[in-house]
Write a protein that holds these residues in place. Structure first.
Motif, PDB file in Angstrom:
ATOM      1  N   THR A 152       0.836  -1.200   0.000  1.00 54.59           N
ATOM      2  CA  THR A 152       0.000   0.000   0.000  1.00 54.59           C
ATOM      3  C   THR A 152       0.870   1.248   0.000  1.00 54.59           C
ATOM      4  OG1 THR A 152      -1.685  -1.163   1.281  1.00 54.59           O
ATOM      5  CG2 THR A 152      -1.818   1.241   1.231  1.00 54.59           C
ATOM      6  N   GLU A 153       0.582   2.144  -0.927  1.00 57.69           N
ATOM      7  CA  GLU A 153       1.223   3.460  -0.935  1.00 57.69           C
ATOM      8  C   GLU A 153       0.350   4.430  -0.141  1.00 57.69           C
ATOM      9  OE1 GLU A 153       3.147   4.751  -4.797  1.00 57.69           O
ATOM     10  OE2 GLU A 153       1.711   3.248  -5.513  1.00 57.69           O
ATOM     11  N   VAL A 154       1.003   5.418   0.470  1.00 59.06           N
ATOM     12  CA  VAL A 154       0.268   6.360   1.310  1.00 59.06           C
ATOM     13  C   VAL A 154       0.874   7.745   1.169  1.00 59.06           C
ATOM     14  CG1 VAL A 154       1.725   5.828   3.311  1.00 59.06           C
ATOM     15  CG2 VAL A 154      -0.545   6.783   3.655  1.00 59.06           C
ATOM     16  N   LYS A 155       0.019   8.749   1.258  1.00 59.62           N
ATOM     17  CA  LYS A 155       0.485  10.134   1.392  1.00 59.62           C
ATOM     18  C   LYS A 155      -0.471  10.864   2.321  1.00 59.62           C
ATOM     19  CE  LYS A 155      -1.802  11.845  -2.848  1.00 59.62           C
ATOM     20  NZ  LYS A 155      -1.570  12.502  -4.153  1.00 59.62           N
ATOM     21  N   PHE A 156       0.039  11.951   2.902  1.00 59.22           N
ATOM     22  CA  PHE A 156      -0.728  12.696   3.894  1.00 59.22           C
ATOM     23  C   PHE A 156      -0.981  14.094   3.355  1.00 59.22           C
ATOM     24  CE2 PHE A 156      -0.383   9.659   7.337  1.00 59.22           C
ATOM     25  CZ  PHE A 156       0.760   8.934   6.993  1.00 59.22           C
ATOM     26  N   LEU A 157      -2.218  14.388   3.032  1.00 58.03           N
ATOM     27  CA  LEU A 157      -2.580  15.695   2.512  1.00 58.03           C
ATOM     28  C   LEU A 157      -2.589  16.707   3.646  1.00 58.03           C
ATOM     29  CD1 LEU A 157      -3.549  17.160  -0.072  1.00 58.03           C
ATOM     30  CD2 LEU A 157      -5.879  16.822   0.755  1.00 58.03           C
ATOM     31  N   GLY A 158      -1.908  17.827   3.416  1.00 56.72           N
ATOM     32  CA  GLY A 158      -1.892  18.872   4.434  1.00 56.72           C
ATOM     33  C   GLY A 158      -0.752  18.735   5.412  1.00 56.72           C
ATOM     34  N   SER A 159       0.140  17.732   5.224  1.00 56.39           N
ATOM     35  CA  SER A 159       1.271  17.580   6.137  1.00 56.39           C
ATOM     36  C   SER A 159       2.264  18.714   5.908  1.00 56.39           C
ATOM     37  CB  SER A 159       1.957  16.234   5.924  1.00 56.39           C
ATOM     38  OG  SER A 159       2.438  16.130   4.595  1.00 56.39           O
ATOM     39  N   GLU A 160       2.939  19.121   6.952  1.00 55.26           N
ATOM     40  CA  GLU A 160       3.899  20.212   6.887  1.00 55.26           C
ATOM     41  C   GLU A 160       5.262  19.732   7.380  1.00 55.26           C
ATOM     42  OE1 GLU A 160       2.339  23.392   9.174  1.00 55.26           O
ATOM     43  OE2 GLU A 160       0.528  23.626   7.945  1.00 55.26           O
ATOM     44  N   ASP A 161       6.301  20.296   6.793  1.00 56.74           N
ATOM     45  CA  ASP A 161       7.680  20.014   7.211  1.00 56.74           C
ATOM     46  C   ASP A 161       7.996  18.521   7.173  1.00 56.74           C
ATOM     47  OD1 ASP A 161       7.951  22.744   7.727  1.00 56.74           O
ATOM     48  OD2 ASP A 161       7.187  22.487   9.774  1.00 56.74           O
ATOM     49  N   GLY A 162       7.345  17.800   6.258  1.00 54.76           N
ATOM     50  CA  GLY A 162       7.643  16.384   6.117  1.00 54.76           C
ATOM     51  C   GLY A 162       7.038  15.504   7.175  1.00 54.76           C
ATOM     52  N   THR A 163       6.266  16.059   8.097  1.00 57.11           N
ATOM     53  CA  THR A 163       5.655  15.232   9.133  1.00 57.11           C
ATOM     54  C   THR A 163       4.578  14.361   8.528  1.00 57.11           C
ATOM     55  OG1 THR A 163       4.053  16.968   9.646  1.00 57.11           O
ATOM     56  CG2 THR A 163       6.091  16.944  10.920  1.00 57.11           C
ATOM     57  N   GLU A 164       4.457  13.149   9.052  1.00 57.10           N
ATOM     58  CA  GLU A 164       3.465  12.213   8.527  1.00 57.10           C
ATOM     59  C   GLU A 164       2.174  12.355   9.317  1.00 57.10           C
ATOM     60  OE1 GLU A 164       5.869   8.763   6.310  1.00 57.10           O
ATOM     61  OE2 GLU A 164       5.583   8.421   8.444  1.00 57.10           O
ATOM     62  N   SER A 165       1.434  13.362   8.957  1.00 58.99           N
ATOM     63  CA  SER A 165       0.133  13.601   9.562  1.00 58.99           C
ATOM     64  C   SER A 165      -0.693  14.423   8.586  1.00 58.99           C
ATOM     65  CB  SER A 165       0.274  14.347  10.899  1.00 58.99           C
ATOM     66  OG  SER A 165       0.819  15.634  10.687  1.00 58.99           O
ATOM     67  N   GLY A 166      -1.974  14.211   8.629  1.00 62.27           N
ATOM     68  CA  GLY A 166      -2.873  14.912   7.719  1.00 62.27           C
ATOM     69  C   GLY A 166      -3.943  13.965   7.228  1.00 62.27           C
TER      70      GLY A 166
END
Length: 742
Positions: free
Chosen positions: A339-353
Motif C-alpha cells: 500500500t502506498e500512502v500520502k498525507f494531505l496537508g502535512s507540513e515540514d515532512g511530518t506524517e500527519s494529515g
C-alpha cells in the motif's frame, strides 16, 4: 509520499475467483466444523463438506435460472450461515453479491434492487422483502412463487467456476468520504489481494474458533472474520443479534472461542462486566473507532489483548495491529503491505494529515485518475509506522476559526470515571459558528458541569465541551459506528414571549427540535420564525393550558408531527394579584393557582405517556420563602415545587426525571413586567417594584444568558442527579454566575 512496496506476494493468482481462493485450502477438512450459527436462538452446525455442497448446489441453481457472469444477485438475510452460503454460492456461479441491510425499509430495498439491475433474490420471507418478478430463493418459510432454500442448495452442483480478476465480486453500500450513500463495486482481485495483505500481519489458524459479531455483509465482518476463517479451515461462530456481554461470555465458554471480532459497543460493555476466559487469545475491534479507554478496560477485565485495525468499504483492511507486537495505545496498527500512502496537508515532512491510499485493494471508481483514494480520515504515523486516527476531515468542528477534533474530545470525555460512553459533534452557534457538544452515557450520577470542567482542565480553551447532554445510550450503526442521537424534542409552554421565548431560542441554538406552546398563536409564530432564521428547528402548537380538552387536542397534533417528546418545560405562568390575602380578588387568586399549578399538571398529564426524558417545572425562590402581598404566586410556585418531588417518585424506575428549575431574577417575563409598569400609586404594586429595583441594584439579577444556559443544561440532563429537587442556576453552571447590570 511512500514508495510502493512489492505487491506480488499478496497477489498469488490475481485472476482467481474469490470463492475458490477462500475455500481451496479447506477442501480436505470434510467433517471439520466450518460454521456454528447462533443467530436464531439455537445452535446450528455446518461441516466443511456440507458447506461446500450447499454452495455448489446453490451455484448450480443460479446458473440454471439464467445467472451469468457479473449478474447481480441480491441477498436479504440476517447474519447467518445462510448468508455465508448465499455469498459464496453467488460467487461460484459467477454472479456479483449485493447484500441488503435487513434493518432497512422495504422502499429502500426496492429502490436498490431496481437500480442495481439484479437478476435474482435470496431472501428471508420473515423480513418482509418487497414483491419481485425475479427468481427468488426463500430462506425459511417459502412464499408462493419462490424456491425453497433446501431445494436450491440441493440442486445439481457446478464444478467449474468463472475466473475472478477485475470482475465484480460484491456491490457494497458505503457513505464514502462525503457522507452520501452509494454502491461500491469491489472486485475479486481487490478482495483476494486484501486477504493476502491481512494475512501478512494477522493470521487465523486452522484450529481457531472464530467469533464474529459484526455484519458479514460489511467489509469488517467479510474480510476480517468470514473469509479468513474459511480460508484457514477454522470454525466460524456467528453470534446472536443483538449481541451482549452476557452472550459473549456464554459463547466463548461453550464454543471454546479463541479469536473474537467485536464492535466497540460490545467492547465497552465487556470493560464493565467482563471476566477472564481461558480459551480466548485475542479480541479484535473494528467497524468504528475504539476509544483507548474502552479498549484498556476490556483488556484488563478479560486479561486478553484488545487490538484494532482501520478499514473502509472502498479499501478493505488498510492497517492492522500485527500479531505478537506491542502496539501503542490508540493505534490502529501499521499499513498492510503493498500500500502506498500520502498525507494531505502535512507540513515540514511530518506524517500527519488526511490519509490518501493507493494499492491493489482499492475498489475501482473510488480513486482519482492516478489511483489515489482520499479516505477523509485525519491520521498521524509515528517513527515505527504505527497509525493513529485523529478525526474526520469532514467532521471537524469549526469553533471561532479553530479546528476541533471530535475524536480527540471523545477520548478525554470517556476518561472521566463516571462516563461509560461519549459522542462529540458540532452544533450551530450564532457567535462561534459551531461549538463542541458531548452526548454522554453515565455509569454513575454526576453533575454534567463536573464533566465539562474536567475536560476544560485537559484541553486547550478552544477545544472545551460547551454543551453536554446525558442520554441513555449512544445509537450505533450495525458496524458499531456511533450515530448522532436525534435532536432532543422539547415542548416549552409560554414560549411565545418573555422568559419562555428566551428559553426556546436558546434551545433552538443548540440544535434541539423546539415546540413552543401557548394561547397567543401570533407570538408563537414569531418565536418559531426567529429560531428558523438562526438555523434551528421549531414548530408551534396553540392551546390554553387550563383547558384539558384543548391541551389534549394540541398534544395529539404535536405528537403526530414530532413522533414523540423528550422534555417538557412547564414555563407558562402569571404573576397573580398583589396585596394582602384578605383584600385581593379571590377569583384572581384562584386563577393564578389554576394557571401556574393546575396548568402545569394538565400538560404534564397529557404528555407523560409519550415522554422519554424529563419534566422541567420553572419555579421561583418565592415558592421557598415568604412573599407577603404576592401570596397567590408564592403558593402556586411552592405547590409546583412539591408537585415536582411527587412526580419524581411516581416516575420511579422509568428513567424519566422531574426537576424544579429556578432561573433566578431575570430581566424578562414577570420581572420585566414589574419594571415596565413602574410606579402605579397602588401601595402593594409599588412595594414589589421597590423590592425588585433594590435586588437589581444589589446585583442579585441573573443574566439572561446564564439563565438560558442553565435551562439548556437542565433540559439536556445536567440536573438528573437532583431528580425531584429544586435546581438553581448555580447548580448546573460551573463558572461564576453573571449578574445582570442595573
Amino acid at each position: 509520499m511512500e514508495t510502493a512496496q512489492e505487491v506480488a506476494a499478496w497477489e498469488v493468482d490475481a485472476c482467481v475467483n474469490l470463492h475458490d481462493h477462500v475455500v481451496r485450502s479447506a477442501a480436505a477438512k470434510g467433517d471439520h466444523l466450518a460454521i456454528v450459527d447462533l443467530s436464531r436462538g439455537s445452535r446450528r452446525e455446518w461441516t466443511y463438506a456440507r458447506f461446500r455442497a450447499a454452495v455448489a448446489g446453490l451455484a448450480g441453481w443460479l446458473r440454471r435460472t439464467g445467472i451469468t457472469d457479473d449478474d447481480v444477485v441480491v441477498v436479504l438475510t440476517e447474519n447467518s450461515a445462510e448468508f455465508v452460503i448465499a455469498y459464496h454460492g453467488i460467487l461460484a456461479a459467477g454472479g456479483a453479491v449485493l447484500a441488503l441491510d435487513p434493518r432497512d425499509t422495504p422502499d429502500r430495498w426496492r429502490a436498490t434492487i431496481d437500480s442495481s439491475g439484479a437478476k435474482a433474490l435470496i431472501a428471508e420471507p420473515a423480513l418482509g422483502p418487497p414483491e419481485s418478478a425475479l427468481p427468488v430463493v426463500c430462506v425459511g418459510a417459502s412464499t408462493p412463487g419462490g424456491t425453497a432454500w433446501e431445494d436450491a442448495i440441493a440442486a445439481e452442483p457446478v464444478s467449474e467456476h468463472p475466473p475472478g480478476g477485475d470482475r465484480t465480486a460484491v456491490l457494497m453500500s458505503s457513505s464514502g468520504t462525503e457522507g452520501v450513500p452509494k454502491l461500491v463495486r469491489v472486485t475479486h482481485r481487490n478482495l483476494t489481494s486484501n486477504l493476502g495483505q491481512i494475512d501478512h500481519l494477522h493470521r487465523v489458524h486452522g484450529d481457531d474458533v472464530v467469533l464474529s459479531v459484526p455484519p458479514l455483509r460489511h467489509v469488517y465482518g467479510m474480510q476480517m472474520a468470514m473469509n479468513p476463517s474459511l480460508r484457514a479451515g477454522a470454525t466460524l461462530v456467528i453470534g446472536a443479534t443483538p449481541f451482549s456481554a452476557e452472550d459473549f461470555h456464554r459463547t466463548v465458554t461453550e464454543e471454546g472461542v479463541s479469536l473474537a471480532y467485536l464492535v466497540p459497543s460490545v467492547i465497552a460493555e465487556l470493560g464493565k462486566t467482563g471476566r477472564p476466559l481461558p480459551s480466548l487469545r485475542t479480541i479484535v475491534s473494528g467497524g468504528a473507532p475504539l476509544p483507548s479507554t474502552d479498549g484498556a478496560r476490556c483488556a484488563q477485565a478479560l486479561g486478553t489483548p484488545v487490538v484494532q485495525g482501520f478499514g473502509m468499504t472502498e479499501a478493505g483492511c488498510v492497517s492492522f495491529s500485527p500479531d505478537g507486537v506491542e502496539v501503542p495505545e490508540g493505534s490502529t496498527g501499521v499499513l498492510v503491505p503493498g500500500t502506498e500512502v500520502k498525507f494531505l496537508g502535512s507540513e515540514d515532512g511530518t506524517e500527519s494529515g488526511e490519509l490518501w491510499l493507493r494499492g491493489p485493494q482499492i475498489a475501482p471508481g473510488s480513486a482519482d485518475a492516478d489511483g489515489w483514494l482520499r479516505t477523509g480520515d485525519l491520521v498521524t504515523r509515528d517513527a515505527d509506522g504505527f497509525l493513529r486516527i485523529t478525526g474526520r476531515a469532514k467532521a471537524l468542528i469549526k469553533y471561532k476559526g479553530h479546528q476541533v477534533s471530535p475524536a480527540e474530545l471523545e477520548e478525554v470525555v470517556t476518561s472521566h470515571p463516571a462516563v461509560s460512553e461519549a459522542h462529540v459533534v458540532g452544533v450551530p452557534d450564532a457567535v462561534a459558528g459551531e461549538i463542541p457538544k458531548a452526548f454522554v452515557v453515565l455509569a454513575e450520577s454526576v453533575a454534567l458541569s463536573a464533566i465539562t470542567s474536567y475536560v476544560a482542565e485537559r484541553v486547550a480553551p478552544h477545544k472545551r465541551v460547551r454543551a453536554i447532554e446525558r442520554v441513555q445510550a449512544i445509537p450505533r450503526s450495525s458496524t458499531g459506528k456511533r450515530v448522532r442521537p436525534p435532536a432532543v424534542r422539547v415542548l416549552v409552554t409560554g414560549g411565545g414571549r418573555g422568559l419562555g421565548r428566551i428559553f426556546a431560542l436558546a434551545l433552538g441554538a443548540t440544535g434541539a427540535n423546539v415546540i413552543v406552546a401557548g394561547r397567543d398563536e401570533d407570538a408563537l409564530v414569531k418565536t418559531v420564525l426567529e429560531i428558523h432564521e438562526a438555523g434551528g428547528t421549531a414548530t408551534h402548537v396553540a392551546f390554553d393550558i387550563t383547558d384539558e380538552a384543548d391541551v389534549n387536542r394540541g398534544v395529539t397534533r404535536m405528537l403526530d408531527e414530532c413522533g414523540g417528546l423528550d422534555v417538557l418545560v412547564n414555563n407558562a405562568g402569571i404573576p397573580g394579584p398583589t396585596g394582602p390575602l384578605s383584600m385581593v380578588d379571590e377569583r384572581e387568586w384562584r386563577r393564578t393557582v389554576e394557571v401556574n399549578l393546575f396548568g402545569s399538571a394538565i400538560v404534564t398529564r397529557a404528555v407523560t405517556p409519550a415522554l422519554t426524558g424529563r419534566v422541567v417545572n420553572v419555579v421561583s425562590r418565592a415558592g421557598r420563602t415568604s412573599w407577603p402581598n404576592a401570596s397567590a404566586y408564592a403558593a402556586s410556585k411552592a405547590a409546583l415545587i412539591s408537585l415536582t418531588a411527587s412526580l419524581a417518585g411516581e416516575l420511579g424506575q422509568t428513567g424519566r426525571v422531574s426537576v424544579a428549575f429556578d432561573p433566578g431574577l431575570v430581566d424578562a417575563g414577570i420581572t420585566r413586567a414589574h419594571l415596565d409598569r413602574g410606579r402605579t400609586g397602588v401601595h402593594w404594586e409599588d412595594e414589589i417594584l421597590a423590592w425588585t429595583l433594590k435586588a437589581r441594584e444589589a446585583g442579585k439579577f441573573t443574566s439572561t444568558e446564564d439563565a438560558a444556559g442553565a435551562l439548556v443544561a437542565v433540559v439536556t440532563g445536567a440536573a438528573d442527579h437532583l431528580n425531584g429537587g429544586y435546581v438553581s442556576v448555580e447548580d448546573v453552571i460551573s463558572r461564576p454566575v453573571r449578574r445582570a447590570e442595573g
